[in-house]
Design an enzyme around this catalytic site. Structure first.
Site, PDB file in Angstrom:
ATOM      1  N   GLU A 142       0.845  -1.213   0.191  1.00  0.00           N
ATOM      2  CA  GLU A 142      -0.033   0.032  -0.031  1.00  0.00           C
ATOM      3  C   GLU A 142       0.844   1.211   0.142  1.00  0.00           C
ATOM      4  O   GLU A 142       0.533   2.277  -0.718  1.00  0.00           O
ATOM      5  CB  GLU A 142      -1.044   0.110   1.130  1.00  0.00           C
ATOM      6  CG  GLU A 142      -1.635   1.255   1.481  1.00  0.00           C
ATOM      7  CD  GLU A 142      -1.961   1.271   2.805  1.00  0.00           C
ATOM      8  OE1 GLU A 142      -1.353   1.681   3.893  1.00  0.00           O
ATOM      9  OE2 GLU A 142      -3.213   0.621   3.096  1.00  0.00           O
ATOM     10  N   ASP A 165      -5.517  -3.527  -2.552  1.00  0.00           N
ATOM     11  CA  ASP A 165      -5.418  -2.038  -2.855  1.00  0.00           C
ATOM     12  C   ASP A 165      -4.160  -1.718  -3.140  1.00  0.00           C
ATOM     13  O   ASP A 165      -3.725  -0.806  -3.919  1.00  0.00           O
ATOM     14  CB  ASP A 165      -5.874  -1.377  -1.721  1.00  0.00           C
ATOM     15  CG  ASP A 165      -5.212  -1.675  -0.259  1.00  0.00           C
ATOM     16  OD1 ASP A 165      -4.528  -2.526   0.004  1.00  0.00           O
ATOM     17  OD2 ASP A 165      -5.252  -0.759   0.603  1.00  0.00           O
TER      18      ASP A 165
END
Length: 341
Positions: free
Chosen positions: A61, A118
């Site tokens: 991330e 993500d």
């Protein structure tokens, strides 16, 4: 590991020569003061983004966020360093995705090979943008490979929804899936839908909005960080996590507003919670079942998200000493979203 020393908020290119990072030529050093300060505080020489609020670990991330911001600020040298480290240390050999966590205090530093969807999205989108900005076909090809892997490995259909699995392992069960709606990074999904309309990106966006209409819990009708979706379409806070609107879900308004898809009920509830006069300063998190709240307020980064969605003036983007990695990153991301409108 040698860290770049903390400098003054304005980090001039002339003072960075020989530091091992951002010693680029003149056209590559016209960086914003906020980005210069961010790099000096949170990016190590080798291109590792340091999560100062989480024992100085790194994760996919953070690497993806750093790459997004580096290309936004035109910092090609730092982008190269971030991508090189990410590919070398987190890249998986079996699929074009990335292990989610790197802990320099452990041996080996990567002990869990699972990915985080993500982080994969951020990396893929950063490479897509960088490929366009710097006309670098290698970045574009890498982005395409990651994008296809996400679509092939992490997108599933359940109960008339198209959803994004948070990772390859541990989230899909016999009759339900655990999802995290803060993983719906809408700007990337929109660009990917344009690039590959045959892939499920448009369905993911639309069904993410639908799910945000359904995931409204507690007296404030807020989404929780983690949600369980059953095969008959029921949604509830996921059992394996605290039933909180917290550090994941605070990103939802940014990502959906950035993509101009912030019409969902949960986003209105979030803004109402943050703006509620009886909740000032706004609590950093709330348990949607017990109404227990954090005894500390939202960070400057979350305040920047609130301002962005409210169409208000954003806080100064230069990180302060009170901003840890997470707050500083959200702050710069809100400014990036604002710049791209």
């Amino acid at each position: 590991m040698k860290m770049i020393p903390l400098s003054a908020m304005t980090v001039l290119a002339s003072l960075m020569v020989g530091s091992g990072i951002n010693t680029a030529n003149a056209e590559e050093t016209s960086m914003d003061d906020a980005w210069s300060a961010y790099v000096s505080r949170f990016v190590a020489e080798e291109g590792r983004v340091i999560d100062t609020g989480n024992n100085n670990i790194s994760h996919s991330e953070g690497q993806g966020w750093g790459m997004m911001l580096a290309q936004h600020y035109g910092d090609q040298r730092t982008f190269k360093q971030l991508w090189r480290w990410t590919r070398r240390e987190l890249g998986r050999q079996d699929v074009s995705l990335f292990s989610w966590r790197y802990d320099p205090n452990e041996t080996p530093p990567v002990r869990d090979n699972n990915n985080a969807a993500d982080g994969d999205l951020f990396i893929a989108w950063a490479l897509h943008l960088a490929g366009q900005r710097w006309e670098n076909r290698n970045y574009t090809n890498a982005s395409n490979s990651i994008r296809r892997a996400i679509a092939d490995e992490l997108v599933v259909d359940l109960a008339d929804y198209t959803v994004l699995l948070p990772g390859l392992e541990g989230f899909k069960h016999s009759d339900n899936v655990d999802i995290n709606l803060s993983y719906w990074f809408v700007p990337a999904m929109q660009d990917f839908a344009d690039i590959a309309p045959e892939e499920p990106w448009e369905a993911l966006i639309n069904d993410g909005v639908k799910l945000l209409d359904e995931t409204t819990f507690g007296q404030y009708r807020l989404p929780t960080d983690w949600v369980t979706l059953t095969d008959d379409g029921a949604v509830s806070p996921a059992d394996e996590w605290e039933p909180r609107f917290s550090f994941d879900a605070v990103r939802i308004p940014l990502y959906f507003a950035w993509g101009q898809r912030d019409e969902a009920a949960s986003i209105g509830s979030i803004m109402a919670f943050w703006n509620d006069p009886s909740n000032q300063p706004a609590s950093a998190w709330i348990d949607v079942q017990s109404d227990e709240r954090a005894d500390y307020p939202i960070s400057r980064g979350v305040k920047a998200i609130r301002a962005y969605v409210n169409n208000e003036t954003l806080p100064d983007p230069v990180p302060t000493e009170d901003d840890d990695y997470f707050s500083a990153t959200l702050l710069l991301l809100a400014h990036m979203a604002n710049d791209m409108q």
